[in-house]
Every structure is written in structure tokens, then in C-alpha cells.
Write a protein that holds these residues in place. Structure first.
Motif, PDB file in Angstrom:
ATOM      1  N   MET A   1       0.934  -1.131  -0.058  1.00 52.84           N
ATOM      2  CA  MET A   1       0.100  -0.158  -0.112  1.00 52.84           C
ATOM      3  C   MET A   1       1.143   1.255  -0.043  1.00 52.84           C
ATOM      4  O   MET A   1       1.811   1.434   0.646  1.00 52.84           O
ATOM      5  N   PRO A   2       0.536   2.365  -0.549  1.00 55.51           N
ATOM      6  CA  PRO A   2       1.451   3.523  -0.949  1.00 55.51           C
ATOM      7  C   PRO A   2       1.384   4.084   0.476  1.00 55.51           C
ATOM      8  O   PRO A   2       0.501   4.145   1.235  1.00 55.51           O
ATOM      9  N   THR A   3       2.398   4.766   0.677  1.00 55.44           N
ATOM     10  CA  THR A   3       2.596   5.809   2.034  1.00 55.44           C
ATOM     11  C   THR A   3       2.290   7.162   1.597  1.00 55.44           C
ATOM     12  O   THR A   3       2.692   7.623   0.661  1.00 55.44           O
ATOM     13  N   ALA A   4       1.408   7.755   2.346  1.00 59.24           N
ATOM     14  CA  ALA A   4       1.208   9.163   2.416  1.00 59.24           C
ATOM     15  C   ALA A   4       2.268   9.949   2.336  1.00 59.24           C
ATOM     16  O   ALA A   4       3.519   9.702   3.109  1.00 59.24           O
ATOM     17  N   LYS A   5       2.496  10.883   1.232  1.00 56.29           N
ATOM     18  CA  LYS A   5       3.778  11.962   1.294  1.00 56.29           C
ATOM     19  C   LYS A   5       3.593  12.843   2.580  1.00 56.29           C
ATOM     20  O   LYS A   5       2.520  13.298   2.660  1.00 56.29           O
ATOM     21  N   ARG A   6       4.686  13.270   2.842  1.00 57.37           N
ATOM     22  CA  ARG A   6       4.917  14.317   3.749  1.00 57.37           C
ATOM     23  C   ARG A   6       5.833  15.389   3.373  1.00 57.37           C
ATOM     24  O   ARG A   6       6.848  15.175   2.626  1.00 57.37           O
ATOM     25  N   THR A   7       5.581  16.516   3.508  1.00 64.74           N
ATOM     26  CA  THR A   7       6.461  17.698   3.158  1.00 64.74           C
ATOM     27  C   THR A   7       7.702  17.782   4.280  1.00 64.74           C
ATOM     28  O   THR A   7       7.402  17.870   5.313  1.00 64.74           O
ATOM     29  N   ALA A   8       8.943  17.877   3.667  1.00 64.54           N
ATOM     30  CA  ALA A   8      10.043  18.076   4.663  1.00 64.54           C
ATOM     31  C   ALA A   8       9.807  19.169   5.660  1.00 64.54           C
ATOM     32  O   ALA A   8       9.291  20.493   5.220  1.00 64.54           O
ATOM     33  N   HIS A   9      10.109  19.213   6.825  1.00 59.33           N
ATOM     34  CA  HIS A   9       9.976  19.998   7.745  1.00 59.33           C
ATOM     35  C   HIS A   9      11.290  20.287   8.441  1.00 59.33           C
ATOM     36  O   HIS A   9      11.846  19.446   8.822  1.00 59.33           O
ATOM     37  N   LYS A  10      11.743  21.276   8.506  1.00 55.09           N
ATOM     38  CA  LYS A  10      12.855  22.026   9.359  1.00 55.09           C
ATOM     39  C   LYS A  10      12.328  22.497  10.499  1.00 55.09           C
ATOM     40  O   LYS A  10      11.560  23.264  10.720  1.00 55.09           O
ATOM     41  N   ALA A  11      13.122  22.033  11.637  1.00 51.26           N
ATOM     42  CA  ALA A  11      12.815  22.536  12.985  1.00 51.26           C
ATOM     43  C   ALA A  11      13.135  23.948  13.052  1.00 51.26           C
ATOM     44  O   ALA A  11      14.404  24.438  12.621  1.00 51.26           O
ATOM     45  N   LYS A  12      12.014  24.959  13.286  1.00 47.56           N
ATOM     46  CA  LYS A  12      12.593  26.443  13.388  1.00 47.56           C
ATOM     47  C   LYS A  12      13.354  26.715  14.664  1.00 47.56           C
ATOM     48  O   LYS A  12      13.115  26.542  15.656  1.00 47.56           O
ATOM     49  N   THR A  13      14.580  27.352  14.392  1.00 45.26           N
ATOM     50  CA  THR A  13      15.453  28.020  15.318  1.00 45.26           C
ATOM     51  C   THR A  13      15.449  29.434  15.199  1.00 45.26           C
ATOM     52  O   THR A  13      16.121  29.810  16.140  1.00 45.26           O
ATOM     53  N   SER A  14      14.759  30.117  14.618  1.00 38.98           N
ATOM     54  CA  SER A  14      14.848  31.570  14.604  1.00 38.98           C
ATOM     55  C   SER A  14      14.181  32.163  15.773  1.00 38.98           C
ATOM     56  O   SER A  14      14.365  33.339  15.979  1.00 38.98           O
ATOM     57  N   HIS A  15      13.244  31.489  16.208  1.00 40.82           N
ATOM     58  CA  HIS A  15      12.410  32.190  17.267  1.00 40.82           C
ATOM     59  C   HIS A  15      12.596  31.238  18.684  1.00 40.82           C
ATOM     60  O   HIS A  15      12.006  30.231  18.795  1.00 40.82           O
ATOM     61  N   PRO A  16      13.351  31.834  19.595  1.00 41.46           N
ATOM     62  CA  PRO A  16      13.733  30.955  20.683  1.00 41.46           C
ATOM     63  C   PRO A  16      12.289  30.940  21.785  1.00 41.46           C
ATOM     64  O   PRO A  16      11.577  31.827  21.703  1.00 41.46           O
ATOM     65  N   SER A  17      12.375  30.124  22.528  1.00 43.33           N
ATOM     66  CA  SER A  17      11.124  30.034  23.320  1.00 43.33           C
ATOM     67  C   SER A  17      11.177  30.854  24.628  1.00 43.33           C
ATOM     68  O   SER A  17      10.511  31.017  25.410  1.00 43.33           O
ATOM     69  N   TRP A  18      12.414  31.043  24.680  1.00 44.21           N
ATOM     70  CA  TRP A  18      12.710  31.739  26.232  1.00 44.21           C
ATOM     71  C   TRP A  18      14.195  32.481  25.957  1.00 44.21           C
ATOM     72  O   TRP A  18      15.167  31.983  25.299  1.00 44.21           O
ATOM     73  N   LYS A  19      14.379  33.555  26.413  1.00 44.51           N
ATOM     74  CA  LYS A  19      15.694  34.268  26.428  1.00 44.51           C
ATOM     75  C   LYS A  19      15.985  34.649  27.804  1.00 44.51           C
ATOM     76  O   LYS A  19      15.073  35.282  28.667  1.00 44.51           O
ATOM     77  N   GLY A  20      17.269  34.503  28.270  1.00 40.84           N
ATOM     78  CA  GLY A  20      17.855  34.941  29.551  1.00 40.84           C
ATOM     79  C   GLY A  20      19.165  34.680  29.887  1.00 40.84           C
ATOM     80  O   GLY A  20      19.953  34.470  28.943  1.00 40.84           O
ATOM     81  N   LEU A  21      19.578  34.824  31.038  1.00 44.54           N
ATOM     82  CA  LEU A  21      20.817  34.542  31.590  1.00 44.54           C
ATOM     83  C   LEU A  21      21.006  33.217  32.166  1.00 44.54           C
ATOM     84  O   LEU A  21      19.903  32.682  32.997  1.00 44.54           O
ATOM     85  N   MET A  22      21.999  32.444  32.092  1.00 44.84           N
ATOM     86  CA  MET A  22      22.263  31.201  32.613  1.00 44.84           C
ATOM     87  C   MET A  22      23.417  31.489  33.634  1.00 44.84           C
ATOM     88  O   MET A  22      24.217  32.280  33.683  1.00 44.84           O
ATOM     89  N   THR A  23      23.135  31.322  35.065  1.00 46.10           N
ATOM     90  CA  THR A  23      23.878  31.748  36.140  1.00 46.10           C
ATOM     91  C   THR A  23      24.306  30.518  36.926  1.00 46.10           C
ATOM     92  O   THR A  23      23.161  29.646  37.446  1.00 46.10           O
ATOM     93  N   PHE A  24      25.346  30.404  37.471  1.00 47.66           N
ATOM     94  CA  PHE A  24      25.429  29.621  38.673  1.00 47.66           C
ATOM     95  C   PHE A  24      26.967  30.170  39.316  1.00 47.66           C
ATOM     96  O   PHE A  24      27.951  30.526  38.658  1.00 47.66           O
ATOM     97  N   GLY A  25      26.851  30.352  40.843  1.00 50.11           N
ATOM     98  CA  GLY A  25      28.031  30.876  41.313  1.00 50.11           C
ATOM     99  C   GLY A  25      28.343  32.365  40.855  1.00 50.11           C
ATOM    100  O   GLY A  25      27.102  33.286  40.751  1.00 50.11           O
ATOM    101  N   LEU A  26      29.331  32.835  40.418  1.00 55.96           N
ATOM    102  CA  LEU A  26      29.663  34.161  40.048  1.00 55.96           C
ATOM    103  C   LEU A  26      29.665  34.187  38.306  1.00 55.96           C
ATOM    104  O   LEU A  26      29.817  35.058  37.772  1.00 55.96           O
TER     105      LEU A  26
END
Length: 249
Positions: A1-26
Motif C-alpha cells: 500500500m502506498p505511503t502518504a507523502k509528507r512535506t519535509a519540515h525543518k525545525a525552526k530555530t529563529s524564534h527562541p522559546s525563552w531568552k535570559g541569563l544562565m547563572t551559577f555562582g559568579l
């Protein structure tokens, strides 16, 4: 049975889900968090249609007094009493955020086996340096955590609430997994009370242990697991698209 075609999808990295500082100690440096899960490439979405004409079903935002309203007429409100609300503006909530709210603060480093999978809530992100100056401290902490075989546990504010997170090195990249708070987890003891332990299970127990020992793998290959149910749905869709008769398996 044929397989449904899918459009190639690239993970979007242009819009971060969160922006901030990573801190530990100083140590402190800016980072961006990008979603590590690509559900868009694997999920199959169905739309609700009108059976008579196949028009898409739309959902409208309606006020019981004034009827349909637009997005710019909608505000946020907290119900402090039945039917009584206090309006809260987005900029008022933003003003409450402090510098610490914009940071992922690592409170402790732990051994990988310390954390129980029960605490993972399924959301995962890759942390990347957001500035050129962040590259060096980022690389240093990622390498140090890998060499010492340690994970970091900390907190950050994301989606308007405090979040508990686990940070670990993964192939040179810092990976962040969101965790459940202790108070959010239903104790296993509440479920154990519903189980009636059978008696005289010595033989069955020995057999079970033998099976576990024989099926134990030192290095599990996750790539051998696939979403076969999704594949069958794709085949069903492709078959119906080509006008084939669909028969139940």
C-alpha cells in the motif's frame, strides 16, 4: 500500500522559546532556549469539517451580552468573587518581573542517576549562547559538566510561572528538561493502596526475573522504535486520496 507523502519540515530555530541569563555562582552569560521536540514534523492533524459541504468549522469568541468580539477587545481578568473580576494588563505582569526572573539559576549539580524519571514533564529545550561573548563560558560549562558527569538543577520563569529545570550536556550542547515540582506529583502510595498483592508467587517471580535478565540490553537503540500507528494513518489517508476502497485490517 502506498505511503502518504509528507512535506519535509525543518525545525525552526529563529524564534527562541525563552531568552535570559544562565547563572551559577559568579558565572553568568546570556542564552536562548529552543524547543528540542519537533512535533510539527511527526503529528498528523485532522480538521473539523461540516459533513454537508466540507467547510472548515470555525470557533468564534463570543460575549453573551455583545456577541462576537475581536481579539483587541479581550482583556485578562482574575475572578476574586463569583462574577467579580480584577483587570490585569500584560505590562503590569511584565513590570513584576525582576532580573532573577529573566535568568536560569543553577542551584546545584547532581549525578545523572539522582533524578527520577517521574519528575520529567515532557518539555525539552536546547540552550544556545545568544551572544559571541557567551560562546566561551558556554563551552567551558558544557565541557566541565560532561567531564564531571554532572547535571545542573535550577529554576527559571517561563510561560508566566516558576519552572524547575534539569540541564545536562549532550554532544557538546546544553539540553534543558523541565521538571515537575514535588507538590505536583501524585504519590505512588495512593495508587499502591489499590493493589492486592497475591500470595505464593515464588515460581512466577523467578520466571519474571529470568525473563528480565535475558532481555536486558546494555545499550538501548532508540532509533529502532517507530510510530507505526501514525504510518498506518498515513497509508489510510493516501489510499482514500487515490480513491481506493478502505478495508478494516
Amino acid at each position: 500500500m502506498p505511503t502518504a507523502k509528507r512535506t519535509a519540515h525543518k525545525a525552526k530555530t529563529s524564534h527562541p522559546s525563552w531568552k535570559g541569563l544562565m547563572t551559577f555562582g559568579l558565572v553568568s552569560f546570556p542564552i536562548d532556549a529552543f524547543n528540542a521536540l519537533d512535533r510539527q514534523a511527526s503529528d498528523i492533524h485532522f480538521h473539523q469539517l461540516h459533513a454537508k459541504c466540507h467547510s472548515r468549522i470555525h470557533y468564534k469568541k463570543v460575549c453573551p451580552i455583545h456577541g462576537e468580539v475581536s481579539n483587541d477587545e479581550i482583556i485578562s481578568g482574575y475572578e476574586y468573587k463569583k462574577g467579580k473580576y480584577i483587570e490585569v494588563e500584560a505590562d503590569e505582569l511584565e513590570a513584576l518581573r525582576t532580573e532573577s526572573d529573566r535568568a536560569l539559576k543553577i542551584d546545584a549539580f547532581i549525578s545523572p542517576e539522582t533524578i527520577d524519571p517521574l519528575y520529567f514533564d515532557g518539555r525539552m529545550y536546547y540552550l544556545l549562547p545568544s551572544e559571541t561573548a557567551s560562546q566561551e563560558p558556554y563551552a567551558v560549562i558544557a565541557r566541565a559538566m560532561e567531564d564531571e558527569e554532572r547535571y545542573g538543577v535550577g529554576q527559571l520563569v517561563m510561560s508566566g510561572k516558576d519552572q524547575l529545570a534539569l540541564v545536562r550536556p549532550l554532544e557538546g550542547v546544553l539540553h534543558m528538561a523541565m521538571l515537575n515540582f514535588e507538590a505536583e506529583i501524585r504519590p505512588a502510595s495512593t495508587m499502591a493502596a489499590k493493589i492486592k498483592a497475591p500470595k505464593n508467587i515464588t515460581k512466577q517471580l523467578q520466571l519474571a526475573k529470568t525473563l528480565i535478565e535475558n532481555w536486558t540490553e546494555d545499550d538501548l537503540d532508540f532509533s529502532k522504535y517507530h510510530d507505526t500507528h501514525r504510518q498506518r494513518i498515513e497509508e489510510l489517508i493516501e489510499s482514500k486520496r487515490e480513491g481506493h476502497e478502505v478495508t478494516a485490517p
